[in-house]
Design an enzyme around this catalytic site. Structure first.
Site, PDB file in Angstrom:
ATOM      1  N   ASN A  15       0.839  -1.210   0.000  1.00 41.27           N
ATOM      2  CA  ASN A  15       0.000   0.000   0.000  1.00 41.27           C
ATOM      3  C   ASN A  15       0.873   1.258   0.000  1.00 41.27           C
ATOM      4  OD1 ASN A  15      -3.061  -0.385   0.192  1.00 41.27           O
ATOM      5  ND2 ASN A  15      -2.302  -1.958   1.600  1.00 41.27           N
ATOM      6  N   MET A  92       1.392  -2.490  12.250  1.00 44.80           N
ATOM      7  CA  MET A  92       0.736  -3.479  13.099  1.00 44.80           C
ATOM      8  C   MET A  92       0.894  -3.214  14.603  1.00 44.80           C
ATOM      9  SD  MET A  92      -0.834  -5.148  10.954  1.00 44.80           S
ATOM     10  CE  MET A  92      -0.888  -5.838   9.296  1.00 44.80           C
ATOM     11  N   LYS A  93       1.043  -1.962  14.971  1.00 44.34           N
ATOM     12  CA  LYS A  93       1.075  -1.605  16.397  1.00 44.34           C
ATOM     13  C   LYS A  93      -0.127  -0.715  16.689  1.00 44.34           C
ATOM     14  CE  LYS A  93       4.314  -1.924  18.879  1.00 44.34           C
ATOM     15  NZ  LYS A  93       4.559  -2.991  19.892  1.00 44.34           N
ATOM     16  N   ILE A  94      -0.580  -0.764  17.912  1.00 44.08           N
ATOM     17  CA  ILE A  94      -1.677   0.125  18.310  1.00 44.08           C
ATOM     18  C   ILE A  94      -1.105   1.523  18.545  1.00 44.08           C
ATOM     19  CG2 ILE A  94      -3.341   0.607  20.158  1.00 44.08           C
ATOM     20  CD1 ILE A  94      -3.749  -2.449  20.334  1.00 44.08           C
ATOM     21  N   ASN A 109      -6.151   4.886   8.598  1.00 44.65           N
ATOM     22  CA  ASN A 109      -5.759   3.474   8.483  1.00 44.65           C
ATOM     23  C   ASN A 109      -6.594   2.778   7.418  1.00 44.65           C
ATOM     24  OD1 ASN A 109      -4.475   0.990   9.264  1.00 44.65           O
ATOM     25  ND2 ASN A 109      -6.339   0.430  10.382  1.00 44.65           N
ATOM     26  N   HIS A 111      -8.057  -1.053   6.580  1.00 42.44           N
ATOM     27  CA  HIS A 111      -8.305  -2.328   7.253  1.00 42.44           C
ATOM     28  C   HIS A 111      -8.944  -3.261   6.223  1.00 42.44           C
ATOM     29  CE1 HIS A 111      -9.123  -4.895  10.685  1.00 42.44           C
ATOM     30  NE2 HIS A 111     -10.382  -5.000  10.325  1.00 42.44           N
TER      31      HIS A 111
HETATM   32  C1  GAR Z   1      -3.090  -4.795   4.210  1.00 43.81           C
HETATM   33  O1  GAR Z   1      -3.953  -5.838   3.784  1.00 43.81           O
HETATM   34  C2  GAR Z   1      -3.793  -3.910   5.215  1.00 43.81           C
HETATM   35  O2  GAR Z   1      -5.156  -3.734   4.951  1.00 43.81           O
HETATM   36  C3  GAR Z   1      -3.591  -4.709   6.479  1.00 43.81           C
HETATM   37  O3  GAR Z   1      -2.261  -5.167   6.377  1.00 43.81           O
HETATM   38  C4  GAR Z   1      -1.921  -5.369   5.018  1.00 43.81           C
HETATM   39  C5  GAR Z   1      -0.629  -4.652   4.735  1.00 43.81           C
HETATM   40  O4  GAR Z   1      -0.155  -4.948   3.463  1.00 43.81           O
HETATM   41  N1  GAR Z   1      -3.797  -3.922   7.639  1.00 43.81           N
HETATM   42  C6  GAR Z   1      -4.359  -4.398   8.752  1.00 43.81           C
HETATM   43  O5  GAR Z   1      -4.697  -5.542   8.881  1.00 43.81           O
HETATM   44  C7  GAR Z   1      -4.550  -3.374   9.865  1.00 43.81           C
HETATM   45  N2  GAR Z   1      -5.386  -3.908  10.881  1.00 43.81           N
HETATM   46  P1  GAR Z   1       0.992  -4.076   2.790  1.00 43.81           P
HETATM   47  O6  GAR Z   1       2.129  -3.994   3.812  1.00 43.81           O
HETATM   48  O7  GAR Z   1       1.399  -4.834   1.588  1.00 43.81           O
HETATM   49  O8  GAR Z   1       0.408  -2.736   2.493  1.00 43.81           O
END
Ligand code: GAR
Length: 199
Positions: A15, A92-94, A109, A111
């Site tokens: 992303n 991935m941290k709060i 964010n 999700h």
């Molecule tokens: C993505 O699918 C994003 O939506 C998710 O992590 C992935 C990161 O992918 N985020 C979460 O789950 C947040 N709770 P990327 O590092 O390739 O962008």
């Protein structure tokens, strides 16, 4: 005036990569600039991608630190950096409440599921294991709780034709990449228009 954004990652950074590309030469051009890609993990693959695209990177390792120590270091860093927006892209941290308060309605964010139905990690696994026909990717503001912040937009992805979790993720990520920048454009343009109207 261009808004300054900081992108926070913990891993792959797909992303993040799309956002940087869209700032360079597509729908986010002229709207913002990427100040930094930050990671809480020094070996996050996204860091190398960011560097290869000419973006500054910053790491504060969360591993091996007390949560309060890490949170304080991150707060101090972001406070000093003072971005207009903080974009979470697989971070991935709060986010601690002092950072939320300092950047209220300016932390965003993405999700991989409907935040009303699923919070936290493994959104695609959740949708796949529950044999869902579709999942709703959600872009939202970050508040003090986990994935409870005000929703900016949701986009439904049909996953009924996906036979494996890998297919679900692949299909979902493709949508995420386009959708996230569209949402950011909406936010940055609204702000932009408002500030113009206000002189
Ligand atoms: C993505 O699918 C994003 O939506 C998710 O992590 C992935 C990161 O992918 N985020 C979460 O789950 C947040 N709770 P990327 O590092 O390739 O962008």
């Amino acid at each position: 005036m261009k808004k300054k954004i900081a992108i926070l990652i913990s891993g792959r950074g797909s992303n993040m990569k799309t956002i940087i590309k869209n700032v360079e030469d597509s729908i986010l051009k002229e709207l913002c600039e990427v100040m930094v890609v930050f990671s809480n993990k020094k070996d996050a693959p996204g860091l190398e991608i960011a560097k290869s695209l000419g973006i500054s990177t910053k790491v504060i390792e969360s591993k091996g630190k007390k949560r309060s120590t890490y949170n304080k270091l991150l707060f101090d860093y972001l406070d000093e950096l003072n971005p207009d927006y903080i974009i979470l892209a697989g971070y991935m941290k709060i986010i601690s409440s002092d950072v939320v308060q300092r950047f209220r309605n300016r932390i965003i964010n993405i999700h991989p599921a409907d935040t009303a139905l699923h919070q936290g990690l493994h959104g695609y696994e959740w949708a796949f294991e529950n044999k869902m026909e579709s999942t709703k990717i959600t872009v939202h503001f970050v508040d003090e709780e986990l994935d409870t912040g005000k929703v900016i937009a949701k986009r439904e992805v049909d996953i009924s034709d996906c036979g494996t979790i890998e297919e679900v993720e692949q299909k979902g990520l493709k949508v995420e990449h386009q959708f996230y920048s569209e949402c950011l454009k909406k936010i940055l343009t609204t702000e932009h228009t408002e500030s113009t109207e206000n002189g």
